[in-house]
Write a protein that holds these residues in place. Structure first.
Motif, short mmCIF file in Angstrom:
data_model
loop_
_atom_site.label_atom_id
_atom_site.label_comp_id
_atom_site.label_asym_id
_atom_site.label_seq_id
_atom_site.Cartn_x
_atom_site.Cartn_y
_atom_site.Cartn_z
N THR A 161 0.88 -1.05 0.10
CA THR A 161 -0.07 0.18 -0.14
C THR A 161 0.99 1.15 0.13
O THR A 161 1.97 1.33 0.29
CB THR A 161 -0.84 0.04 1.12
N LEU A 162 0.46 2.31 -0.14
CA LEU A 162 0.89 3.60 -0.18
C LEU A 162 0.76 4.52 1.07
O LEU A 162 -0.39 4.71 1.11
CB LEU A 162 1.00 4.36 -1.53
N SER A 163 1.65 5.37 1.24
CA SER A 163 1.28 6.51 2.13
C SER A 163 0.40 7.42 1.61
O SER A 163 0.90 7.71 0.41
CB SER A 163 2.46 7.10 2.54
N PRO A 164 -0.71 7.85 2.35
CA PRO A 164 -1.14 9.17 1.65
C PRO A 164 -0.47 10.39 1.41
O PRO A 164 -0.82 11.10 0.59
CB PRO A 164 -2.55 9.42 2.88
N LYS A 165 0.69 10.51 1.83
CA LYS A 165 1.81 11.34 1.71
C LYS A 165 2.70 11.24 0.46
O LYS A 165 3.29 12.19 -0.01
CB LYS A 165 2.37 11.81 2.87
N ASP A 166 2.45 10.16 -0.32
CA ASP A 166 3.23 9.96 -1.23
C ASP A 166 2.73 10.53 -2.55
O ASP A 166 1.59 10.67 -2.47
CB ASP A 166 3.40 8.39 -1.28
N PRO A 167 3.60 11.30 -3.14
CA PRO A 167 2.87 11.99 -4.31
C PRO A 167 2.30 11.02 -5.48
O PRO A 167 1.22 11.20 -5.97
CB PRO A 167 4.15 12.53 -5.17
N ALA A 168 2.59 9.65 -5.28
CA ALA A 168 1.86 8.70 -6.30
C ALA A 168 0.56 8.38 -5.74
O ALA A 168 -0.03 7.65 -6.43
CB ALA A 168 2.87 7.45 -6.54
N PHE A 169 0.21 8.50 -4.62
CA PHE A 169 -0.96 8.07 -3.59
C PHE A 169 -2.13 8.34 -4.61
O PHE A 169 -3.02 7.29 -4.58
CB PHE A 169 -0.98 8.59 -2.42
N PRO A 170 -2.48 9.52 -5.01
CA PRO A 170 -3.77 9.69 -5.53
C PRO A 170 -4.03 8.90 -6.88
O PRO A 170 -5.01 8.39 -6.89
CB PRO A 170 -3.82 11.27 -6.09
N ALA A 171 -3.04 8.76 -7.79
CA ALA A 171 -3.35 7.68 -8.87
C ALA A 171 -3.49 6.23 -8.28
O ALA A 171 -4.47 5.53 -8.99
CB ALA A 171 -2.14 7.78 -9.98
N TRP A 172 -2.62 5.97 -7.58
CA TRP A 172 -2.61 4.61 -7.01
C TRP A 172 -3.95 4.32 -6.36
O TRP A 172 -4.56 3.14 -6.36
CB TRP A 172 -1.44 4.20 -6.06
N TRP A 173 -4.32 5.20 -5.51
CA TRP A 173 -5.74 5.02 -4.76
C TRP A 173 -7.00 5.06 -5.63
O TRP A 173 -7.80 4.11 -5.38
CB TRP A 173 -5.87 6.08 -3.64
N GLU A 174 -6.80 5.76 -6.84
CA GLU A 174 -7.82 5.44 -7.57
C GLU A 174 -8.01 4.27 -8.32
O GLU A 174 -8.96 3.64 -8.33
CB GLU A 174 -7.53 6.49 -8.88
N GLN A 175 -6.82 3.48 -8.59
CA GLN A 175 -6.67 2.19 -8.93
C GLN A 175 -7.19 0.98 -8.09
O GLN A 175 -7.99 -0.10 -8.21
CB GLN A 175 -5.50 1.73 -9.37
#
Length: 198
Positions: free
Chosen positions: A176-190
């Motif tokens: 999983t990714l940290s919500p503070k990771d810049p890649a998080f928004p795109a990853w979370w959408e997936q």
């Protein structure tokens, strides 16, 4: 004419029609807010979040079902003094399972070897996938491990003295990714659909 009360508001008399304060739009908005509040919200792996979940899951006076767990057992080579048993609330563990699983998913080892069972030391659990140290001391790391090393969740097995003081993590933990990771928004959408399922 209605008579006002001591606050200046008019009081209703018997037979008067009293209109509610909330209309249908208000009730629908409240229902949406409640639904939003109940949705899963990813958390960053940090000491404060682990401490908050650990405190919620500790056995309380009103706990109905208790699960006991130990990370260092005499069966696996540790002394009686090293075998510290923690009592947790079974229902609280179930309610916090997604949050705990999500935090485990941010560990570096999960990102390096997903879907593999690997042995890890206590220090291995201090690093996130972003190569940062999330816990300055052993206490929060142990709290995270206690949250996952019980018969309810079973994310980690106890440490083994004979295996160089290491522990294994379940293959069911996914990165999983940290919500503070810049890649998080795109990853979370997936991935959010898999986390928001009840």
């Amino acid at each position: 004419m209605m008579k006002g009360n001591k606050f200046g508001a008019e009081t209703a008399r018997q037979g008067d029609r009293v209109v509610g304060i909330l209309d249908d739009d208000d009730l629908m908005e409240i229902a949406q807010l409640v639904e939003e509040a109940n949705k899963f919200k990813p958390q960053e792996l940090n000491e404060a979040n682990v401490q908050a979940i650990f405190d919620r899951c500790l056995k309380k006076e009103d706990t109905k079902e208790v699960v006991r767990t130990a990370l260092f057992t005499t069966l696996l080579g540790y002394t009686d003094e090293e075998e510290i048993v923690i009592a947790l609330d079974k229902d609280a563990l179930r309610k916090n399972e997604k949050n705990i699983r999500y935090l485990y998913g941010q560990l570096k080892s999960i990102h390096i070897s997903p879907n593999e069972t690997i042995r890890q030391s206590l220090d291995d659990f201090r690093k996130t996938y972003m190569n940062t140290i999330w816990a300055q001391s052993r206490s929060p790391v142990l709290e995270l491990l206690y949250l996952g090393s019980n018969s309810v969740l079973g994310f980690v097995a106890p440490f083994s003295k004979t295996q160089n003081d290491t522990i294994t993590v379940s293959k069911t933990i996914t990165p999983t990714l940290s919500p503070k990771d810049p890649a998080f928004p795109a990853w979370w959408e997936q991935h959010k659909a898999e986390w928001e399922v009840d």
